[in-house]
Design a protein around this motif. Structure first.
Motif, PDB file in Angstrom:
ATOM      1  N   PRO A   1      39.564  42.229  26.606  1.00  0.00           N
ATOM      2  CA  PRO A   1      40.419  42.723  27.696  1.00  0.00           C
ATOM      3  C   PRO A   1      39.883  42.246  29.053  1.00  0.00           C
ATOM      4  O   PRO A   1      38.677  42.166  29.268  1.00  0.00           O
ATOM      5  N   ARG A   2      40.775  41.915  29.927  1.00  0.00           N
ATOM      6  CA  ARG A   2      40.414  41.414  31.247  1.00  0.00           C
ATOM      7  C   ARG A   2      40.337  42.556  32.244  1.00  0.00           C
ATOM      8  O   ARG A   2      41.090  43.530  32.169  1.00  0.00           O
ATOM      9  N   ARG A   3      39.432  42.410  33.200  1.00  0.00           N
ATOM     10  CA  ARG A   3      39.304  43.406  34.254  1.00  0.00           C
ATOM     11  C   ARG A   3      40.396  43.167  35.293  1.00  0.00           C
ATOM     12  O   ARG A   3      40.623  42.031  35.715  1.00  0.00           O
ATOM     13  N   VAL A   4      41.053  44.225  35.663  1.00  0.00           N
ATOM     14  CA  VAL A   4      42.119  44.114  36.653  1.00  0.00           C
ATOM     15  C   VAL A   4      41.530  44.423  38.026  1.00  0.00           C
ATOM     16  O   VAL A   4      40.905  45.460  38.226  1.00  0.00           O
ATOM     17  N   ALA A   5      41.703  43.508  38.948  1.00  0.00           N
ATOM     18  CA  ALA A   5      41.168  43.706  40.301  1.00  0.00           C
ATOM     19  C   ALA A   5      42.148  44.563  41.102  1.00  0.00           C
ATOM     20  O   ALA A   5      43.346  44.317  41.106  1.00  0.00           O
ATOM     21  N   ASP A   6      41.611  45.556  41.741  1.00  0.00           N
ATOM     22  CA  ASP A   6      42.440  46.429  42.558  1.00  0.00           C
ATOM     23  C   ASP A   6      42.741  45.770  43.899  1.00  0.00           C
ATOM     24  O   ASP A   6      42.020  44.898  44.362  1.00  0.00           O
ATOM     25  N   LYS A   7      43.815  46.240  44.520  1.00  0.00           N
ATOM     26  CA  LYS A   7      44.221  45.675  45.804  1.00  0.00           C
ATOM     27  C   LYS A   7      43.159  45.921  46.873  1.00  0.00           C
ATOM     28  O   LYS A   7      42.861  45.037  47.674  1.00  0.00           O
ATOM     29  N   TRP A   8      42.530  47.103  46.858  1.00  0.00           N
ATOM     30  CA  TRP A   8      41.517  47.408  47.877  1.00  0.00           C
ATOM     31  C   TRP A   8      40.316  46.490  47.753  1.00  0.00           C
ATOM     32  O   TRP A   8      39.656  46.157  48.728  1.00  0.00           O
TER      33      TRP A   8
END
Length: 109
Positions: free
Chosen positions: A37-44
């Protein structure tokens, strides 16, 4: 050509995996990497990274000083003509010398 491209590619991968243990290991590693699973980068997080990059750029010293372009000196047309004609005369003299030297070397053989 009834087989699709995907089926042909799969058969080629299987054949390669059977023929080489190193290739089989590499294919398994690639499949495991793809399944992770890939890490999802947050907008902040991206705004934080952009802010840090901007601060780092601002902190750097300016490396280039801007100066006005140098004014080109006025060219004397008569002097320029003399310079060009002298250069052409030198080129002609070199060519004539080379031609005479080639004539001498051909006549001695």
């Amino acid at each position: 050509m009834s087989e699709s491209y995907a089926e042909q590619a799969q058969r080629a991968r299987e054949l390669l995996a059977r023929s080489s243990p190193v290739a089989a290991r590499a294919m398994r590693a690639r499949e495991q990497e793809a399944a992770r699973p890939r890490r999802v980068a947050d907008k902040w997080r991206w705004t934080s990274i952009d802010r840090q990059a901007g601060e780092a750029i601002e902190a750097q010293a300016r490396l280039v000083e801007v100066s006005p372009p140098a004014v080109e000196p006025e060219v004397d047309m008569e002097e320029e003509r003399r310079r060009v004609s002298l250069a052409l005369a030198r080129m002609r003299a070199r060519a004539e010398r080379a031609a005479r030297q080639n004539d001498k070397s051909e006549s001695t053989t």
